[in-house]
Design a protein around this motif. Structure first.
Motif, PDB file in Angstrom:
ATOM      1  N   HIS A   4     -48.846 -22.118  28.199  1.00  9.35           N
ATOM      2  CA  HIS A   4     -49.346 -21.105  29.118  1.00  9.35           C
ATOM      3  C   HIS A   4     -49.194 -21.606  30.550  1.00  9.35           C
ATOM      4  N   VAL A   5     -48.707 -20.755  31.426  1.00  9.44           N
ATOM      5  CA  VAL A   5     -48.646 -21.062  32.854  1.00  9.44           C
ATOM      6  C   VAL A   5     -49.835 -20.357  33.494  1.00  9.44           C
ATOM      7  N   ILE A   6     -50.770 -21.141  34.010  1.00 11.68           N
ATOM      8  CA  ILE A   6     -51.974 -20.586  34.620  1.00 11.68           C
ATOM      9  C   ILE A   6     -51.689 -20.202  36.067  1.00 11.68           C
ATOM     10  N   LEU A   7     -51.039 -21.088  36.776  1.00 13.12           N
ATOM     11  CA  LEU A   7     -50.695 -20.849  38.181  1.00 13.12           C
ATOM     12  C   LEU A   7     -49.431 -21.631  38.494  1.00 13.12           C
ATOM     13  N   LYS A   8     -48.493 -21.003  39.179  1.00 10.80           N
ATOM     14  CA  LYS A   8     -47.278 -21.709  39.588  1.00 10.80           C
ATOM     15  C   LYS A   8     -46.917 -21.238  40.989  1.00 10.80           C
ATOM     16  N   LYS A   9     -47.095 -22.151  41.951  1.00 10.20           N
ATOM     17  CA  LYS A   9     -46.743 -21.836  43.338  1.00 10.20           C
ATOM     18  C   LYS A   9     -45.283 -22.170  43.608  1.00 10.20           C
ATOM     19  N   ASP A  10     -44.822 -23.281  43.032  1.00  9.95           N
ATOM     20  CA  ASP A  10     -43.422 -23.698  43.144  1.00  9.95           C
ATOM     21  C   ASP A  10     -43.180 -24.726  42.041  1.00  9.95           C
ATOM     22  N   TRP A  12     -43.489 -27.844  42.089  1.00  7.33           N
ATOM     23  CA  TRP A  12     -44.291 -29.054  42.189  1.00  7.33           C
ATOM     24  C   TRP A  12     -45.789 -28.779  42.240  1.00  7.33           C
ATOM     25  N   ASN A  13     -46.204 -27.537  42.293  1.00  8.62           N
ATOM     26  CA  ASN A  13     -47.614 -27.187  42.364  1.00  8.62           C
ATOM     27  C   ASN A  13     -47.913 -26.133  41.306  1.00  8.62           C
ATOM     28  N   MET A  14     -48.580 -26.570  40.220  1.00 10.28           N
ATOM     29  CA  MET A  14     -48.817 -25.646  39.115  1.00 10.28           C
ATOM     30  C   MET A  14     -49.935 -26.145  38.223  1.00 10.28           C
ATOM     31  N   ILE A  15     -50.434 -25.233  37.392  1.00  9.75           N
ATOM     32  CA  ILE A  15     -51.414 -25.551  36.361  1.00  9.75           C
ATOM     33  C   ILE A  15     -50.832 -25.041  35.048  1.00  9.75           C
ATOM     34  N   LEU A  16     -50.681 -25.940  34.075  1.00  3.92           N
ATOM     35  CA  LEU A  16     -50.084 -25.601  32.787  1.00  3.92           C
ATOM     36  C   LEU A  16     -51.060 -25.942  31.672  1.00  3.92           C
ATOM     37  N   THR A  31     -48.202 -31.647  44.699  1.00  8.79           N
ATOM     38  CA  THR A  31     -47.494 -32.595  45.560  1.00  8.79           C
ATOM     39  C   THR A  31     -48.487 -33.510  46.262  1.00  8.79           C
ATOM     40  N   GLU A  32     -49.728 -33.069  46.388  1.00 10.27           N
ATOM     41  CA  GLU A  32     -50.740 -33.862  47.083  1.00 10.27           C
ATOM     42  C   GLU A  32     -51.371 -34.935  46.191  1.00 10.27           C
ATOM     43  N   TRP A  33     -51.677 -34.589  44.926  1.00 12.33           N
ATOM     44  CA  TRP A  33     -52.423 -35.494  44.056  1.00 12.33           C
ATOM     45  C   TRP A  33     -51.618 -36.017  42.866  1.00 12.33           C
ATOM     46  N   GLY A  34     -50.424 -35.540  42.659  1.00  8.01           N
ATOM     47  CA  GLY A  34     -49.657 -35.954  41.496  1.00  8.01           C
ATOM     48  C   GLY A  34     -50.036 -35.116  40.288  1.00  8.01           C
TER      49      GLY A  34
END
Length: 76
Positions: A4-10, A12-16, A31-34
């Motif tokens: 499931h993709v919860i949020l995907k900005k690009d 490098w920034n996403m919640i899976l 990109t900020e926290w790894g």
């Protein structure tokens, strides 16, 4: 396994979220926290974490993004 993709900005920034049997793995990638990985053993445990980790007060001015995150997690 369900993915499931919860949020995907690009790229490098996403919640899976990956559901592997009774185990639910959440990966927060930025990109900020790894990358951070969280493992849950039930949906109620996951949703309890979601509501404490993603708070509406942290999304002032971004209410639509907050609502989308909560809705996507509830579909897992």
């Amino acid at each position: 396994m369900q993915h499931h993709v919860i949020l995907k900005k690009d790229n490098w920034n996403m919640i899976l979220v990956d559901v592997k049997g009774t185990k639910i793995e959440v990966r927060e990638i930025s990109t900020e926290w790894g990358e951070e990985k969280h493992v849950f053993h039930s949906r109620p445990e996951l949703m309890n974490w979601v509501h404490s980790h993603y708070r509406a007060v942290d999304y002032v001015g971004q209410e639509e993004e907050y609502e989308q995150i909560i809705e996507n997690f509830s579909k897992v």
